[in-house]
Design an enzyme around this catalytic site. Sequence first.
Site, PDB file in Angstrom:
ATOM      1  N   GLU A  42       6.052   2.414   3.696  1.00 40.82           N
ATOM      2  CA  GLU A  42       5.280   1.179   3.908  1.00 40.82           C
ATOM      3  C   GLU A  42       6.147  -0.059   3.717  1.00 40.82           C
ATOM      4  OE1 GLU A  42       1.757   0.867   1.481  1.00 40.82           O
ATOM      5  OE2 GLU A  42       0.954  -0.763   2.719  1.00 40.82           O
TER       6      GLU A  42
ATOM      7  N   LYS B 289      -4.467   1.198  -5.708  1.00 40.35           N
ATOM      8  CA  LYS B 289      -3.594   1.692  -4.624  1.00 40.35           C
ATOM      9  C   LYS B 289      -2.324   0.856  -4.588  1.00 40.35           C
ATOM     10  CE  LYS B 289      -1.981   1.939  -0.189  1.00 40.35           C
ATOM     11  NZ  LYS B 289      -1.013   1.055   0.461  1.00 40.35           N
TER      12      LYS B 289
ATOM     13  N   ASP C 206       6.375  14.949  -8.824  1.00 41.81           N
ATOM     14  CA  ASP C 206       5.140  15.368  -8.156  1.00 41.81           C
ATOM     15  C   ASP C 206       4.198  14.163  -8.018  1.00 41.81           C
ATOM     16  OD1 ASP C 206       2.604  16.410  -7.604  1.00 41.81           O
ATOM     17  OD2 ASP C 206       2.949  18.237  -8.742  1.00 41.81           O
TER      18      ASP C 206
ATOM     19  N   HIS D  28       3.201  -9.434   4.097  1.00 44.42           N
ATOM     20  CA  HIS D  28       3.225  -8.026   4.491  1.00 44.42           C
ATOM     21  C   HIS D  28       3.433  -7.895   5.996  1.00 44.42           C
ATOM     22  CE1 HIS D  28       2.162  -3.814   4.676  1.00 44.42           C
ATOM     23  NE2 HIS D  28       1.177  -4.094   5.505  1.00 44.42           N
TER      24      HIS D  28
HETATM   25  C1  LIG Z   1       6.488  -9.914   0.991  1.00 39.24           C
HETATM   26  C2  LIG Z   1       6.700 -10.945  -0.093  1.00 39.24           C
HETATM   27  C3  LIG Z   1       7.662 -10.388  -1.124  1.00 39.24           C
HETATM   28  C4  LIG Z   1       7.274 -12.199   0.518  1.00 39.24           C
HETATM   29  O1  LIG Z   1       7.276 -13.216  -0.453  1.00 39.24           O
HETATM   30  P1  LIG Z   1       8.020 -14.608  -0.229  1.00 39.24           P
HETATM   31  O2  LIG Z   1       7.735 -15.446  -1.410  1.00 39.24           O
HETATM   32  O3  LIG Z   1       7.717 -15.133   1.109  1.00 39.24           O
HETATM   33  O4  LIG Z   1       9.503 -14.107  -0.219  1.00 39.24           O
HETATM   34  P2  LIG Z   1      10.858 -14.939  -0.118  1.00 39.24           P
HETATM   35  O5  LIG Z   1      11.354 -14.805   1.281  1.00 39.24           O
HETATM   36  O6  LIG Z   1      10.690 -16.303  -0.713  1.00 39.24           O
HETATM   37  O7  LIG Z   1      11.799 -14.064  -1.073  1.00 39.24           O
HETATM   38  C5  LIG Z   1      11.536 -13.975  -2.455  1.00 39.24           C
HETATM   39  C6  LIG Z   1      12.020 -12.633  -2.960  1.00 39.24           C
HETATM   40  O8  LIG Z   1      11.198 -11.580  -2.437  1.00 39.24           O
HETATM   41  C7  LIG Z   1      12.011 -10.467  -2.135  1.00 39.24           C
HETATM   42  N1  LIG Z   1      12.038 -10.285  -0.677  1.00 39.24           N
HETATM   43  C8  LIG Z   1      11.532 -11.086   0.261  1.00 39.24           C
HETATM   44  N2  LIG Z   1      11.728 -10.569   1.481  1.00 39.24           N
HETATM   45  C9  LIG Z   1      12.413  -9.440   1.310  1.00 39.24           C
HETATM   46  C10 LIG Z   1      12.902  -8.468   2.192  1.00 39.24           C
HETATM   47  N3  LIG Z   1      12.760  -8.588   3.515  1.00 39.24           N
HETATM   48  N4  LIG Z   1      13.536  -7.423   1.673  1.00 39.24           N
HETATM   49  C11 LIG Z   1      13.712  -7.288   0.353  1.00 39.24           C
HETATM   50  N5  LIG Z   1      13.268  -8.182  -0.535  1.00 39.24           N
HETATM   51  C12 LIG Z   1      12.617  -9.250  -0.058  1.00 39.24           C
HETATM   52  C13 LIG Z   1      13.389 -10.791  -2.643  1.00 39.24           C
HETATM   53  O9  LIG Z   1      13.489 -10.360  -3.971  1.00 39.24           O
HETATM   54  C14 LIG Z   1      13.408 -12.279  -2.545  1.00 39.24           C
HETATM   55  O10 LIG Z   1      14.315 -12.865  -3.425  1.00 39.24           O
HETATM   56  P3  LIG Z   1      15.840 -13.133  -2.941  1.00 39.24           P
HETATM   57  O11 LIG Z   1      16.428 -11.785  -2.671  1.00 39.24           O
HETATM   58  O12 LIG Z   1      15.735 -13.932  -1.688  1.00 39.24           O
HETATM   59  O13 LIG Z   1      16.423 -13.844  -4.069  1.00 39.24           O
HETATM   60  C15 LIG Z   1       5.351 -11.322  -0.798  1.00 39.24           C
HETATM   61  O14 LIG Z   1       4.520 -11.901   0.146  1.00 39.24           O
HETATM   62  C16 LIG Z   1       4.633 -10.171  -1.455  1.00 39.24           C
HETATM   63  O15 LIG Z   1       5.016  -9.697  -2.510  1.00 39.24           O
HETATM   64  N6  LIG Z   1       3.561  -9.698  -0.817  1.00 39.24           N
HETATM   65  C17 LIG Z   1       2.793  -8.525  -1.303  1.00 39.24           C
HETATM   66  C18 LIG Z   1       3.246  -7.348  -0.525  1.00 39.24           C
HETATM   67  C19 LIG Z   1       2.548  -6.097  -0.901  1.00 39.24           C
HETATM   68  O16 LIG Z   1       1.857  -5.966  -1.886  1.00 39.24           O
HETATM   69  N7  LIG Z   1       2.739  -5.103  -0.058  1.00 39.24           N
HETATM   70  C20 LIG Z   1       2.111  -3.806  -0.218  1.00 39.24           C
HETATM   71  C21 LIG Z   1       1.397  -3.454   1.037  1.00 39.24           C
HETATM   72  S1  LIG Z   1      -0.258  -4.080   1.016  1.00 39.24           S
HETATM   73  C22 LIG Z   1      -1.044  -2.868   0.073  1.00 39.24           C
HETATM   74  O17 LIG Z   1      -0.976  -1.722   0.423  1.00 39.24           O
HETATM   75  C23 LIG Z   1      -1.594  -3.122  -1.289  1.00 39.24           C
HETATM   76  C24 LIG Z   1      -2.756  -4.036  -1.497  1.00 39.24           C
HETATM   77  C25 LIG Z   1      -2.384  -5.436  -1.121  1.00 39.24           C
HETATM   78  O18 LIG Z   1      -3.889  -3.688  -0.757  1.00 39.24           O
HETATM   79  C26 LIG Z   1      -3.039  -3.910  -2.988  1.00 39.24           C
HETATM   80  C27 LIG Z   1      -4.162  -4.778  -3.464  1.00 39.24           C
HETATM   81  O19 LIG Z   1      -5.091  -5.046  -2.699  1.00 39.24           O
HETATM   82  O20 LIG Z   1      -4.140  -5.162  -4.663  1.00 39.24           O
HETATM   83  N1  LIG Z   2      -1.472  20.512 -11.380  1.00 37.24           N
HETATM   84  C1  LIG Z   2      -0.156  20.267 -11.318  1.00 37.24           C
HETATM   85  O1  LIG Z   2       0.259  19.123 -11.470  1.00 37.24           O
HETATM   86  C2  LIG Z   2       0.813  21.394 -11.076  1.00 37.24           C
HETATM   87  C3  LIG Z   2       2.135  21.097 -10.826  1.00 37.24           C
HETATM   88  N2  LIG Z   2       3.057  22.116 -10.656  1.00 37.24           N
HETATM   89  C4  LIG Z   2       4.474  21.859 -10.394  1.00 37.24           C
HETATM   90  O2  LIG Z   2       5.201  22.222 -11.568  1.00 37.24           O
HETATM   91  C5  LIG Z   2       6.502  21.664 -11.510  1.00 37.24           C
HETATM   92  C6  LIG Z   2       6.907  21.120 -12.856  1.00 37.24           C
HETATM   93  O3  LIG Z   2       6.804  22.125 -13.824  1.00 37.24           O
HETATM   94  P1  LIG Z   2       7.856  22.206 -15.001  1.00 37.24           P
HETATM   95  O4  LIG Z   2       7.278  23.080 -16.039  1.00 37.24           O
HETATM   96  O5  LIG Z   2       8.251  20.826 -15.406  1.00 37.24           O
HETATM   97  O6  LIG Z   2       9.105  22.819 -14.275  1.00 37.24           O
HETATM   98  P2  LIG Z   2      10.051  24.070 -14.534  1.00 37.24           P
HETATM   99  O7  LIG Z   2       9.299  25.254 -14.991  1.00 37.24           O
HETATM  100  O8  LIG Z   2      10.857  24.198 -13.297  1.00 37.24           O
HETATM  101  O9  LIG Z   2      11.012  23.551 -15.701  1.00 37.24           O
HETATM  102  C7  LIG Z   2      10.579  23.404 -17.012  1.00 37.24           C
HETATM  103  C8  LIG Z   2      11.394  24.281 -17.929  1.00 37.24           C
HETATM  104  O10 LIG Z   2      12.717  23.778 -18.035  1.00 37.24           O
HETATM  105  C9  LIG Z   2      13.268  24.186 -19.291  1.00 37.24           C
HETATM  106  N3  LIG Z   2      14.021  23.050 -19.854  1.00 37.24           N
HETATM  107  C10 LIG Z   2      15.367  22.928 -19.835  1.00 37.24           C
HETATM  108  N4  LIG Z   2      15.743  21.771 -20.374  1.00 37.24           N
HETATM  109  C11 LIG Z   2      14.631  21.134 -20.776  1.00 37.24           C
HETATM  110  C12 LIG Z   2      14.403  19.878 -21.422  1.00 37.24           C
HETATM  111  N5  LIG Z   2      15.369  19.047 -21.759  1.00 37.24           N
HETATM  112  N6  LIG Z   2      13.122  19.519 -21.641  1.00 37.24           N
HETATM  113  C13 LIG Z   2      12.110  20.319 -21.289  1.00 37.24           C
HETATM  114  N7  LIG Z   2      12.289  21.531 -20.699  1.00 37.24           N
HETATM  115  C14 LIG Z   2      13.542  21.935 -20.439  1.00 37.24           C
HETATM  116  C15 LIG Z   2      12.094  24.633 -20.162  1.00 37.24           C
HETATM  117  O11 LIG Z   2      12.184  26.023 -20.305  1.00 37.24           O
HETATM  118  C16 LIG Z   2      10.870  24.265 -19.340  1.00 37.24           C
HETATM  119  O12 LIG Z   2       9.815  25.169 -19.473  1.00 37.24           O
HETATM  120  C17 LIG Z   2       6.436  20.592 -10.460  1.00 37.24           C
HETATM  121  O13 LIG Z   2       7.109  21.067  -9.310  1.00 37.24           O
HETATM  122  C18 LIG Z   2       4.954  20.467 -10.159  1.00 37.24           C
HETATM  123  O14 LIG Z   2       4.776  20.053  -8.827  1.00 37.24           O
HETATM  124  C19 LIG Z   2       2.699  23.424 -10.750  1.00 37.24           C
HETATM  125  C20 LIG Z   2       1.397  23.760 -10.985  1.00 37.24           C
HETATM  126  C21 LIG Z   2       0.324  22.783 -11.114  1.00 37.24           C
END
Ligand SMILES: CC(C)(COP(=O)([O-])OP(=O)([O-])OC[C@H]1O[C@@H](n2cnc3c(N)ncnc32)[C@H](O)[C@@H]1OP(=O)([O-])[O-])[C@@H](O)C(=O)NCCC(=O)NCCSC(=O)C[C@@](C)(O)CC(=O)[O-]
Ligand SMILES: NC(=O)C1=CN([C@@H]2O[C@H](COP(=O)(O)OP(=O)(O)OC[C@H]3O[C@@H](n4cnc5c(N)ncnc54)[C@H](O)[C@@H]3O)[C@@H](O)[C@H]2O)C=CC1
Length: 581
Positions: A242, A420, A436, A534
Amino acid sequence: MADPPRSHAQWVATEYSGNASDDDARRHRISPANRRVTDGLMCRVVRACHPIIDIGLFPRGWSFTLAWQVHATHSRSFVSCLGSRLNHHSGPYSTPSPRRRRYSSAQIAPIRTSQNPISRIIQDQRPKRGTGERPLILAFGPLAGSRISSRRVRVLQETSPKTSRISGFHKLEIAERLKKVSEFATLDQVHVDQLSASSNIDAHLADHMIENMISTIAIPVGVATNMKIDGRDLLVPMATEESSVIAAVGNSSRQCYENGGFTTSMSGTQMIAQIQLLDLTDPATARVAILERRSEIEVICNECDPLLVRFGGGFRDLEVRLIEAPSGTMVITHIVIDTKDAMGANAVNTMAERLAPQLAEWTGGRPLLRILSNLADRRVARARATWRCEDIGGEAVRDAMIAAYEFADTDPYRAATHNKGIMNGVSAVVLATGNDTRAVEAGAHAYAAKDGWYRSLSRWEVTKNGDLSGVLEMPMAVGLIGGATKIHPTARAALAILDVDSAEHLARIIAAVGLAQNFGAMKALATDGIQKGHMALHAQNVAITVGATGEEVAEVARRLIESKSINTDTADKLLAEIRGA
Ligand SMILES: CC(C)(COP(=O)([O-])OP(=O)([O-])OC[C@H]1O[C@@H](n2cnc3c(N)ncnc32)[C@H](O)[C@@H]1OP(=O)([O-])[O-])[C@@H](O)C(=O)NCCC(=O)NCCSC(=O)C[C@@](C)(O)CC(=O)[O-]
Ligand SMILES: NC(=O)C1=CN([C@@H]2O[C@H](COP(=O)(O)OP(=O)(O)OC[C@H]3O[C@@H](n4cnc5c(N)ncnc54)[C@H](O)[C@@H]3O)[C@@H](O)[C@H]2O)C=CC1
């Protein structure tokens, strides 16, 4: 009736007659109401006769012919029972009348056709020329509910009978699977080439990660700039399709950078697994009996995963809840496990499965489900930041943002969109690091409803200095070990950019990104509206959609923004202008 052949699918048809007048019947063929009725009828038939596929409904005069595909796996009795079921379900479009023809199962007979059964049926049912009637063809199964265009009918003719029942598909080589899919879906070469193209994950690795793999899909990875988290400057990789999501994080972080950026913390790295016990006459006693076994339970759990214990994780707590269900009282045991740097699903599921027979032995209950809970409320990541009033455009902007937040916190329709927006940031980092996304999303939304109604995951307030303060708290079950985090090369690279040393550290960064994202969306919504920022960024996608390539993309996008009409119609015209057409 002959048995359906055992080797291939065949078509079987029966005819239905309504008792409606001819006028009604004519109306049936054209009215949406009839469409709904017939769709409803067929849905029920499909449900009743699962696993039939490809059901067609062909009106002829005021009767309908139903045709459906019967497979080698369908027994004769199965085919026979279709008739009675179809009769049973034919009510909605036929009012009772002696004129209504009912079909007994014996009257259902395979249509004897050669290679093109569908085409034959269609021809059979086509109204006579000159009647002015157009055949209505409804399809079910793969073409559910759609009116088939003549092109689709051709496709059906060419490809039927086709079946999704492909035993051993998973044992085929990737290229062979793709060939089968391509034949099934009659894919153009351009699609086949796209699906065969390599990406930055080795196809054989991808083949091991999931089942029936035929291709990979590349999602862009960008980095959010300007992030200062707990005093440390970070570039955060985000995988998202997005536009404007990453820009929003950078923009929001920029506005609180000078004021210290984000402060984060975490409640712990504990996951809960649930074990469901049924059929207990004395659930209250069973509950206490389980609680008494705490130390034995601890041993059983820890013995399942010595490696986890060596890394400082393992059993932490035990809870037993009684849940009143319509079928009786369920005893639900929660084991609370510190999974440290693992997300932990596999780890805790193993423990739950090992423990369940013991619980059954101790209580006499019948264990059923043994699985983690994604409502990981013992693994809550927190982020907060304060935006100085003057840095965000003054009091009017601040107050508008507070009003936007209050709307989200009190109205679930708004809260869903607000959250969202938070997940735009959260899921993008979760995905980029190979974690995940569904687990985190499920946890987030369940947590958002923890107070009994669905509300905002973030909280926004005005500080005593008049600045805007935001807080985000949400379950964050992510890991650095396990799942795809260790095996997906791009995830490993993303983790290297972040330079995180623990799952907790990663979770806290993700919470900060979620808060930044929320600030960006709220500010845009409460000031210019979402479309300005956006859609300006989305303009490039619109340009690509109409066929712009190379430098044309930026030029069409620039002109689209200037025109203040960012849509494909305008983009089409602008592209034509640029190309001098
Ligand atoms: C889009 C902006 C950032 C513009 O905002 P702006 O103020 O017009 O941006 P600007 O051109 O003045 O730039 C300011 C800064 O924005 C960043 N920026 C600016 N342009 C870029 C670019 N092209 N690529 C990378 N970074 C960019 C960058 O950090 C930049 O700083 P700089 O680098 O210039 O020092 C602003 O309008 C904004 O944040 N809008 C919101 C966008 C958003 O939320 N998008 C998600 C999709 S909509 C959605 O799915 C969610 C929603 C909205 O429904 C959630 C809700 O309802 O709560
Ligand atoms: N409802 C859900 O969210 C479900 C998710 N999954 C999937 O399960 C996966 C994750 O399961 P995990 O148990 O995390 O993975 P995993 O079983 O691959 O790894 C975990 C294992 O790594 C070992 N380990 C080694 N170093 C460790 C450390 N520093 N800290 C902790 N453990 C260490 C431990 O034996 C531990 O049990 C994901 O791919 C997820 O998508 C699976 C079933 C259901």
